[in-house]
Design a protein around this motif. Structure first.
Motif, PDB file in Angstrom:
ATOM      1  N   MET A 109      37.536  46.333  37.192  1.00 37.25           N
ATOM      2  CA  MET A 109      36.320  45.427  36.803  1.00 37.25           C
ATOM      3  C   MET A 109      36.407  44.256  36.314  1.00 37.25           C
ATOM      4  O   MET A 109      35.087  43.522  36.661  1.00 37.25           O
ATOM      5  CB  MET A 109      36.615  46.539  34.802  1.00 37.25           C
ATOM      6  CG  MET A 109      36.058  47.609  34.913  1.00 37.25           C
ATOM      7  SD  MET A 109      36.280  47.858  33.015  1.00 37.25           S
ATOM      8  CE  MET A 109      37.747  47.206  32.848  1.00 37.25           C
ATOM      9  N   VAL A 110      37.627  43.300  36.042  1.00 37.02           N
ATOM     10  CA  VAL A 110      37.015  42.008  36.681  1.00 37.02           C
ATOM     11  C   VAL A 110      37.548  41.888  37.904  1.00 37.02           C
ATOM     12  O   VAL A 110      36.664  40.683  37.757  1.00 37.02           O
ATOM     13  CB  VAL A 110      39.036  41.777  36.489  1.00 37.02           C
ATOM     14  CG1 VAL A 110      38.762  40.421  36.779  1.00 37.02           C
ATOM     15  CG2 VAL A 110      39.115  42.131  34.627  1.00 37.02           C
ATOM     16  N   HIS A 111      37.694  42.005  38.944  1.00 31.57           N
ATOM     17  CA  HIS A 111      37.892  41.181  40.457  1.00 31.57           C
ATOM     18  C   HIS A 111      36.507  42.553  40.809  1.00 31.57           C
ATOM     19  O   HIS A 111      37.002  43.176  41.955  1.00 31.57           O
ATOM     20  CB  HIS A 111      38.759  41.833  41.166  1.00 31.57           C
ATOM     21  CG  HIS A 111      40.063  40.361  39.880  1.00 31.57           C
ATOM     22  ND1 HIS A 111      39.555  39.518  40.584  1.00 31.57           N
ATOM     23  CD2 HIS A 111      40.964  41.074  39.623  1.00 31.57           C
ATOM     24  CE1 HIS A 111      40.312  38.807  39.551  1.00 31.57           C
ATOM     25  NE2 HIS A 111      41.534  39.735  38.925  1.00 31.57           N
ATOM     26  N   HIS A 112      35.481  43.001  39.966  1.00 28.00           N
ATOM     27  CA  HIS A 112      34.826  44.349  40.741  1.00 28.00           C
ATOM     28  C   HIS A 112      33.632  43.060  42.297  1.00 28.00           C
ATOM     29  O   HIS A 112      33.512  44.199  43.026  1.00 28.00           O
ATOM     30  CB  HIS A 112      34.036  44.649  39.980  1.00 28.00           C
ATOM     31  CG  HIS A 112      32.228  45.284  41.378  1.00 28.00           C
ATOM     32  ND1 HIS A 112      32.287  46.094  41.325  1.00 28.00           N
ATOM     33  CD2 HIS A 112      30.979  45.051  41.340  1.00 28.00           C
ATOM     34  CE1 HIS A 112      31.494  46.511  41.827  1.00 28.00           C
ATOM     35  NE2 HIS A 112      30.673  46.052  41.333  1.00 28.00           N
ATOM     36  N   ARG A 113      33.678  42.082  42.191  1.00 25.84           N
ATOM     37  CA  ARG A 113      33.102  41.701  43.725  1.00 25.84           C
ATOM     38  C   ARG A 113      34.073  41.086  44.500  1.00 25.84           C
ATOM     39  O   ARG A 113      33.080  41.207  45.943  1.00 25.84           O
ATOM     40  CB  ARG A 113      32.692  40.288  42.852  1.00 25.84           C
ATOM     41  CG  ARG A 113      31.691  38.814  43.963  1.00 25.84           C
ATOM     42  CD  ARG A 113      30.833  37.520  43.635  1.00 25.84           C
ATOM     43  NE  ARG A 113      29.826  37.733  42.941  1.00 25.84           N
ATOM     44  CZ  ARG A 113      29.843  36.629  42.462  1.00 25.84           C
ATOM     45  NH1 ARG A 113      30.326  35.845  43.111  1.00 25.84           N
ATOM     46  NH2 ARG A 113      28.867  37.210  41.473  1.00 25.84           N
TER      47      ARG A 113
END
Length: 496
Positions: free
Chosen positions: A248-252
Motif C-alpha cells: 500500500m505505502v510503496h505502491h508506485r
C-alpha cells in the motif's frame, strides 16, 4: 488550580490499556482510565456477534511484552481477546485506576492553568494535566441511511450491538453489508436460517484464513520457551508488512505487489465458487487491493453457493414493514434484519467535542484544515494531548504495533515535561505543519492516490479524498520515529 490527576486516559480498549500500562512502567501512577462501557476491552467487550474473531493472527494481535502462549487458535475468537484485556488490567494493576460507565461528553483546555477539564455524562467533571485520547475507531456503530429502516416490523440488530437472545433458527434473514463483520457472521448464521439474503454494495478482497486449533504441544512450547513465540510473531509481522503495508505505502515503486495479491485472491475465489462465473463476478472487487481493508476467511465466499443463500447487488430502494425492496423492483420478505454496516470512523475522532487553546474545536479544525497530526499523535493548538490512534497514525499492519509506537511518543513527551518541571507541552506549529506536508507528499506514492480506489467506499478516505486512516509508512519506520523524534519539536512552558 492544580489538576485532580496528572493524566487521564480516555478509553479502556487495548489502546487505553496499553497507555495505562506504559504510564505505570514509567513510574507515573497519578492517572485514571475512563470508559463509557461497563467493562474493559473496547471492541472486544462490545462485539459479540456469531463468529466474531480477530482478523489477523493472534501472534501479532497482542502486546509484545505480554504474549499469550495459551491462545486456542491462530485466529482466536472474540471471547479470548476480551479475556486477554481483563488479564492485562489485572496483571498490571490497573483496576484501582479504572473508572467505568464514565462517558466523556466534552473536553476543554484551560490555557491559563495548563490543564484539561473533562465533562462526563452523569454531570460530574474531572481535570488533568495531560490527556491521552484512546477512544478507538470501531466504537460508534453506523446504521445505513436507508428509507424505511425505522418502520421495519421484524427484528433489527447491528453486529456491533448483537442481542444474544436473538434466535435466527428457521427465519428469513437479510444482511446489509459485506465488510469485515459480515465476512465472519454470514457463514456462522447461514446453516441455521431458512433463507439468507445478503445485500452487497461493495465486495471485499479476501485471502485464505490459515486458522486452526493450536495443539497442546505448541502451547506448551510457547510457555516453556517464549523465544519460539517471539520468533513466530516476528515472522507474522514481517508477512503482514510485506504483503499489505509495503504494497500500500510503496505502491508506485512496487505496483506488482498489489497485482500479485489480487491474482491470489481471485484464485482463492475460484476455488470457493466453482462453475458460477456470474457469482464470481459479483464477488470480485472493481477497486484495487488495499484501497479498503481486506480480510481473511475460510468459507465466506463458498456460503453463497448454498441453496438458502442469495447475494443481491442491486441497490436498496427502501426498507418496507416486512422486508427490503431493491431498485429493480424486487422485494424480499424478511423476519430479521442484520446491519453489518460498520462504524463511524473518522467522524468519531474523537467522539465528543474537544476545545483547545482559544476555544478551537478539534473536529471543526480538521473539517476546515484537513485531518492532520504531528507524527499521528498531537495537534497544534491542543497542548498536553495525544491520540492513540490519531490521523495518519495506523500503518495498516498490527493494531498493537500502532499502540506501541503511539504510547512511546506520548510518554517521551510527558516524561520530558516532568524532567523540565513544565506544565505544558505543545507541538510547535512549524514542526506540526512540516510533519503534515511530509505525510501528504508520501501519500502520493501510496495506493490511495491511485485512480483504482474509486468505488471502494472505504473508511480510509475522508470527504476530501485524503486517506487519514492510514499512515504512509511501515510499522517499523513509525516505531523508529516515535523513539527518535526531536523532543524540542515541542514547546515546554510553566503555568503562570
Amino acid at each position: 488550580m492544580a489538576p485532580e490527576h496528572e493524566v487521564v486516559v480516555i478509553g479502556a480498549g487495548f489502546a487505553g490499556i496499553g497507555a495505562a500500562i506504559g504510564l505505570r512502567r514509567a513510574g507515573i501512577d497519578d492517572f485514571v482510565l475512563v470508559d463509557e462501557q461497563d467493562g474493559v476491552g473496547g471492541t472486544w467487550h462490545a462485539n459479540r456477534y456469531p463468529g466474531v474473531a480477530v482478523d489477523i493472527t493472534a501472534f501479532s494481535y497482542s502486546f509484545a511484552f505480554e504474549p499469550v502462549p495459551s491462545w486456542s487458535r491462530v485466529f482466536p475468537p472474540g471471547a479470548e481477546l476480551k479475556a486477554y484485556a481483563d488479564h492485562c488490567v489485572h496483571k498490571y494493576g490497573l483496576r484501582p485506576h479504572l473508572r467505568l460507565k464514565a462517558k466523556v461528553v466534552r473536553a476543554e483546555y484551560h490555557a491559563s492553568e495548563h490543564l484539561w477539564q473533562l465533562s462526563l455524562e452523569d454531570g460530574t467533571s474531572t481535570t488533568a494535566r495531560f490527556i491521552i485520547c484512546a477512544t478507538g475507531w470501531l466504537t460508534r456503530p453506523k446504521a445505513p441511511d436507508i428509507e424505511g429502516l425505522d418502520r421495519f416490523k421484524g427484528d433489527v440488530v447491528h453486529t456491533a450491538a448483537w442481542d444474544p437472545s436473538l434466535d435466527l433458527t428457521g427465519r428469513r434473514v437479510g444482511v446489509i453489508g459485506t465488510g469485515a463483520s459480515a465476512v465472519q457472521v454470514i457463514p456462522e448464521i447461514a446453516p441455521r436460517v431458512a433463507r439468507l439474503h445478503v445485500y452487497q454494495r461493495t465486495p471485499i478482497w479476501l485471502f485464505p484464513k490459515p486458522d486452526f486449533a493450536l495443539p497442546a504441544a505448541v502451547r506448551r512450547l510457547f510457555r516453556t520457551a517464549p523465544w519460539t513465540q517471539r520468533t513466530v510473531r516476528l515472522l507474522t509481522d514481517a508477512v503482514t508488512e510485506l504483503s499489505f503495508v509495503i504494497a500500500m505505502v510503496h505502491h508506485r515503486r512496487f505496483p506488482f505487489l498489489v497485482r500479485a495479491g489480487e491474482a491470489m485472491s481471485r484464485l482463492y475465489l475460484r476455488s470457493q465458487v466453482k462453475g458460477d462465473r456470474a457469482l464470481r463476478k459479483k464477488l470480485t472487487p472493481a477497486y484495487a487491493l488495499g484501497c479498503k481493508r481486506p480480510s481473511f476467511a475460510k468459507s465466506y465466499w463458498r456460503t453463497f453457493t448454498h441453496d438458502n443463500v442469495e447475494l443481491i447487488t442491486e441497490g436498496i430502494e427502501r426498507i418496507t414493514e416486512t422486508g427490503i425492496r431493491t431498485v429493480d423492483g424486487g422485494e424480499r420478505a424478511l423476519d430479521v434484519l442484520v446491519l453489518a454496516t460498520g462504524f463511524h470512523v473518522l467522524e468519531n475522532l474523537p467522539p465528543f467535542p474537544m476545545h483547545g487553546t482559544d476555544g478551537h474545536e478539534i473536529r471543526e479544525f480538521w473539517r476546515t484544515e484537513r485531518f492532520q497530526a504531528y507524527e499521528g499523535s498531537s495537534v497544534k493548538g491542543f497542548p498536553n494531548l495525544w491520540f492513540i490512534v490519531g490521523p495518519y497514525s495506523f500503518t495498516g499492519g498490527s493494531w498493537f504495533g500502532a499502540i506501541d509506537y503511539q504510547v512511546t511518543h506520548a510518554l517521551r513527551v510527558i516524561k520530558e515535561a516532568r524532567r523540565r518541571r513544565a506544565t505544558e507541552a505543545a507541538i510547535r506549529p512549524e514542526k506540526h505543519d512540516r510533519s503534515f506536508q511530509e505525510t501528504l507528499r508520501r501519500q502520493r506514492n501510496t495506493i490511495f492516490a491511485s485512480d483504482r480506489c474509486r468505488g471502494s467506499n472505504s473508511y480510509y478516505f475522508d470527504e476530501r479524498g485524503d486517506a487519514p486512516a492510514v499512515r504512509p509508512a511501515t510499522t517499523y519506520e513509525a516505531a523508529r520515529r516515535a523513539r527518535r523524534f526531536d523532543l524540542d519539536d515541542y514547546r515546554y512552558d510553566v503555568v503562570g
